[in-house]
Design a protein around this motif. Structure first.
Motif, PDB file in Angstrom:
ATOM      1  N   MET A 366       0.907  -1.141   0.033  1.00  0.00           N
ATOM      2  CA  MET A 366      -0.150   0.083   0.060  1.00  0.00           C
ATOM      3  C   MET A 366       0.932   1.350   0.065  1.00  0.00           C
ATOM      4  O   MET A 366       2.219   1.200   0.272  1.00  0.00           O
ATOM      5  N   ASP A 367       0.196   2.416  -0.276  1.00  0.00           N
ATOM      6  CA  ASP A 367       0.887   3.395  -0.514  1.00  0.00           C
ATOM      7  C   ASP A 367       0.464   4.466   0.804  1.00  0.00           C
ATOM      8  O   ASP A 367      -0.119   4.395   1.492  1.00  0.00           O
ATOM      9  N   ALA A 368       1.036   5.891   0.495  1.00  0.00           N
ATOM     10  CA  ALA A 368       0.677   6.964   1.531  1.00  0.00           C
ATOM     11  C   ALA A 368      -0.681   7.426   1.407  1.00  0.00           C
ATOM     12  O   ALA A 368      -1.176   7.530   2.385  1.00  0.00           O
ATOM     13  N   GLN A 369      -1.379   7.041   0.437  1.00  0.00           N
ATOM     14  CA  GLN A 369      -2.663   7.336   0.343  1.00  0.00           C
ATOM     15  C   GLN A 369      -3.710   6.728   1.179  1.00  0.00           C
ATOM     16  O   GLN A 369      -4.571   7.080   1.695  1.00  0.00           O
ATOM     17  N   PHE A 370      -3.089   5.316   1.019  1.00  0.00           N
ATOM     18  CA  PHE A 370      -3.725   4.105   1.923  1.00  0.00           C
ATOM     19  C   PHE A 370      -3.537   4.601   3.388  1.00  0.00           C
ATOM     20  O   PHE A 370      -4.684   4.523   4.175  1.00  0.00           O
ATOM     21  N   ARG A 371      -2.610   4.898   3.996  1.00  0.00           N
ATOM     22  CA  ARG A 371      -2.087   5.055   5.296  1.00  0.00           C
ATOM     23  C   ARG A 371      -2.560   6.319   5.782  1.00  0.00           C
ATOM     24  O   ARG A 371      -2.790   6.446   6.998  1.00  0.00           O
ATOM     25  N   GLU A 372      -2.861   7.136   4.924  1.00  0.00           N
ATOM     26  CA  GLU A 372      -3.626   8.558   5.398  1.00  0.00           C
ATOM     27  C   GLU A 372      -4.985   8.371   5.875  1.00  0.00           C
ATOM     28  O   GLU A 372      -5.781   8.792   6.586  1.00  0.00           O
ATOM     29  N   VAL A 396      11.217   0.024  -4.748  1.00  0.00           N
ATOM     30  CA  VAL A 396      12.514  -0.569  -4.893  1.00  0.00           C
ATOM     31  C   VAL A 396      13.059  -0.834  -3.566  1.00  0.00           C
ATOM     32  O   VAL A 396      13.471  -1.994  -3.233  1.00  0.00           O
ATOM     33  N   GLU A 397      12.975   0.224  -2.565  1.00  0.00           N
ATOM     34  CA  GLU A 397      13.702  -0.237  -1.376  1.00  0.00           C
ATOM     35  C   GLU A 397      12.616  -0.898  -0.419  1.00  0.00           C
ATOM     36  O   GLU A 397      13.279  -1.735   0.253  1.00  0.00           O
ATOM     37  N   LEU A 398      11.639  -0.955  -0.570  1.00  0.00           N
ATOM     38  CA  LEU A 398      10.474  -1.708   0.089  1.00  0.00           C
ATOM     39  C   LEU A 398      10.656  -3.178  -0.329  1.00  0.00           C
ATOM     40  O   LEU A 398      10.677  -4.247   0.169  1.00  0.00           O
ATOM     41  N   ALA A 399      10.872  -3.499  -1.872  1.00  0.00           N
ATOM     42  CA  ALA A 399      11.171  -4.875  -2.249  1.00  0.00           C
ATOM     43  C   ALA A 399      12.542  -5.385  -1.547  1.00  0.00           C
ATOM     44  O   ALA A 399      12.321  -6.702  -1.217  1.00  0.00           O
ATOM     45  N   VAL A 452      -1.559   2.843  -6.382  1.00  0.00           N
ATOM     46  CA  VAL A 452      -0.501   2.773  -5.293  1.00  0.00           C
ATOM     47  C   VAL A 452       0.751   3.445  -6.003  1.00  0.00           C
ATOM     48  O   VAL A 452       1.598   2.729  -6.620  1.00  0.00           O
ATOM     49  N   GLU A 453       1.114   4.509  -5.662  1.00  0.00           N
ATOM     50  CA  GLU A 453       2.181   5.362  -6.376  1.00  0.00           C
ATOM     51  C   GLU A 453       2.608   6.375  -5.464  1.00  0.00           C
ATOM     52  O   GLU A 453       3.703   7.177  -6.000  1.00  0.00           O
ATOM     53  N   VAL A 454       2.037   6.965  -4.297  1.00  0.00           N
ATOM     54  CA  VAL A 454       2.684   7.837  -3.409  1.00  0.00           C
ATOM     55  C   VAL A 454       3.541   7.219  -2.410  1.00  0.00           C
ATOM     56  O   VAL A 454       2.753   6.762  -1.503  1.00  0.00           O
ATOM     57  N   GLY A 455       4.695   7.674  -2.225  1.00  0.00           N
ATOM     58  CA  GLY A 455       5.624   7.136  -1.185  1.00  0.00           C
ATOM     59  C   GLY A 455       5.319   8.021  -0.080  1.00  0.00           C
ATOM     60  O   GLY A 455       4.837   9.253  -0.128  1.00  0.00           O
ATOM     61  N   PRO A 456       5.621   7.420   1.297  1.00  0.00           N
ATOM     62  CA  PRO A 456       6.136   6.132   1.409  1.00  0.00           C
ATOM     63  C   PRO A 456       5.346   5.029   1.327  1.00  0.00           C
ATOM     64  O   PRO A 456       4.271   5.072   1.423  1.00  0.00           O
ATOM     65  N   PHE A 457       6.006   3.858   0.989  1.00  0.00           N
ATOM     66  CA  PHE A 457       5.147   2.580   0.652  1.00  0.00           C
ATOM     67  C   PHE A 457       5.306   1.740   1.754  1.00  0.00           C
ATOM     68  O   PHE A 457       6.263   1.531   2.702  1.00  0.00           O
TER      69      PHE A 457
END
Length: 533
Positions: A366-372, A396-399, A452-457
């Motif tokens: 998930m991304d920052a939109q989800f976490r918000e 990439v870092e999350l992977a 799913v495009e807005v960091g952080p992830f």
């Protein structure tokens, strides 16, 4: 001298208490034996929904239901199952609901909750019932009565239309606070509360801390039980019959390994379902069926939460139904319609080339939109990540942190985002069914889809879980347990997850576990009482 009753019921969940209630109102003397120090088993910690086709409240949501429609829907979802048992379930459901409302304080109401496959023939939007709030009163505080650890569920239809999945929607806090102050319960706790009051009013003898270790037989007939209470073992006779309502075996690691065809590593039920029903039934020659199946559901780990001495896992809701998330497997590939009711079945798929689970480990990304906006694994929006949630500035870092291929993960997310922008998931049709939309975010144009495009992830591990196993004693359409030749074992009945499930291998209606428990509890209680008379 041993005690004697007309009917002995083993277990105090919805199946056992409905059986006891039914038998008592048929004129039988009834004893309920509960192995643990709490009442209600898994029912009491559940949302308490009862899936009951043909129930008498269908018009509350502007719908009507019929036997033919219910059978058509059940047949479309039951694969190859026993026709007489399907008909018995459909016929028993409304009668069980009526008995409960007539003989207990429970008031049911229909809610707008679609059948899982409501688009199929006979599918409906309001076959689900929930109990209105109840005050435990003389029974005592809910904290002492049930395995429930959180405050009991608020009504899905009145407080949170889609359950506890979305944060940020306006809540009726006055009602919530009023219920807290009064100590009233809802959901499964309300259902068990009302059933306990009903069996008490009917003169049922109920005892906690009594574990049945053996079924007593005479000439091939089950005539009672042997039960332990502390250091004492007691023989209790049953003139009419014994009802197995002990739940499943999801907390018995040996039985899970021996019987289930797919891995279940993180059950979400209380740690009390050890397969007593299977053991007791097998001991008297009962046929067992559907032992490889379970009511599969995905779970997330919340490391800070426990039962008494066991980890308490949480069902995955927001991490699969809400926009701005998707699931990937260990290679970083998306593999399922995350919002489908039976998504967890995909966690048991086997890679035929490598002979290993195809989709484990699994992750929700998930991304920052989800976490918000939404909670993730018990962490609310705005709260910092915990040790069971992984976060990184980029995909990439999350992977790297979750050990999946970064190029594959990035490609999977980009492909998913393209579908979202086009308004349709071309790979898995996520968000196309009425069930999925009802479980998604009602304020979103696409209730289940978001980029799913807005960091952080963020990533959270998805585990194969269950709300109960489906295998157990095989019954006929009268809830009598049968042997391997199909002949009834006189004096033995089964209901709920202690019996072989009528429907499978997936789930075709929320609340189907309790719906089955109530219907077959009614059949078993009636049969045992008739045998006693």
């Amino acid at each position: 001298m041993s005690e004697q009753f007309d009917v002995v019921v083993i277990g105090s969940g919805a199946a056992g208490l409905t059986a006891a209630l039914t038998a008592a109102h048929a004129g039988a003397s009834v004893l309920v034996l509960e192995a643990t120090h709490k009442w209600g088993g898994s029912t009491a910690v559940s949302g308490g929904l009862v899936w009951a086709p043909g129930h008498p409240h269908d018009r509350e949501q502007g719908e009507t239901d019929s036997r033919d429609e219910a059978l058509a829907y059940c047949h479309s979802c039951a694969y190859v199952r026993d026709e007489p048992r399907i008909e018995a379930f459909v016929d028993a459901s409304p009668q069980a609901v009526r008995l409960i409302e007539e003989t207990t304080p429970i008031e049911f109401q229909a809610i707008a909750y679609p059948d899982t496959f409501s688009e199929r023939p006979g599918g409906k939007l309001s076959r689900h019932l929930e109990s209105k709030p109840l005050d435990p009163g003389y029974l005592g505080a809910w904290q002492d009565l049930f395995w429930t650890k959180d405050e009991p569920h608020t009504l899905m239809s009145e407080i949170l239309p889609i359950g506890a999945h979305v944060y940020g929607l306006p809540l009726d806090l006055d009602t919530v606070n009023d219920r807290r102050e009064k100590g009233v319960v809802t959901g499964g706790a309300a259902l068990v509360t009302g059933l306990l009051m009903g069996v008490d009013d009917a003169g049922v003898d109920r005892r906690s801390g009594w574990r049945v270790t053996k079924l007593l037989t005479d000439g091939g007939r089950v005539v009672g039980v042997e039960a332990t209470h502390g250091d004492t073992t007691t023989a209790i006779r049953a003139r009419g019959g014994v009802v197995l309502a002990t739940g499943g075996f999801e907390w018995n690691t040996e039985l899970r390994a021996r019987l289930l065809s797919t891995p279940i590593t993180h059950p979400v039920t209380p740690p009390i379902q050890h397969g007593d029903g299977i053991r007791l039934a097998a001991g008297v020659g009962a046929a067992l069926a559907h032992t490889s199946e379970n009511w599969a559901w995905p779970a997330v780990v919340v490391s800070s939460d426990t039962w008494d001495d066991e980890p308490r896992h949480h069902l995955s809701f927001s991490e699969r139904y809400m926009p701005h998330c998707l699931w990937v497997n260990g290679s970083g590939t998306r593999f399922v319609n995350e919002s489908s009711h039976n998504a967890a079945l995909s966690l048991g798929e086997v890679d035929t080339s490598l002979h290993v689970p195809r989709n484990l480990p699994a992750w929700s990304i998930m991304d920052a939109q989800f976490r918000e906006r939404y909670q993730v694994a018990g962490v609310l929006p705005g709260e910092p990540a915990t040790d069971w949630i992984v976060e990184a500035p980029t995909l990439v870092e999350l992977a790297g942190l979750i050990d999946v291929d970064p190029e594959t993960l990035t490609a999977s997310v980009e492909r998913f985002n393209g579908f979202v922008r086009a308004g349709r998931d071309e790979d898995f049709s996520r968000g196309q069914s009425r069930y999925e939309q009802a479980m998604g975010d009602p304020t979103s144009a696409l209730p289940n889809l978001g980029t799913v495009e807005v960091g952080p992830f963020t990533a959270v591990r998805i585990h194969p879980s269950t709300v109960g196993t489906k295998g157990g004693a095989l019954t006929n359409s009268r809830a009598e347990v049968v042997d391997h030749d199909g002949a009834a074992i006189r004096g033995l009945y089964a209901a709920g997850n202690a019996m072989a499930a009528v429907f499978g291998p997936g789930i075709s209606g929320g609340g189907m576990t309790i719906g089955n428990a109530v219907a077959w509890g009614w059949l078993a209680g009636r049969g045992a009482a008739e045998a006693a008379s």
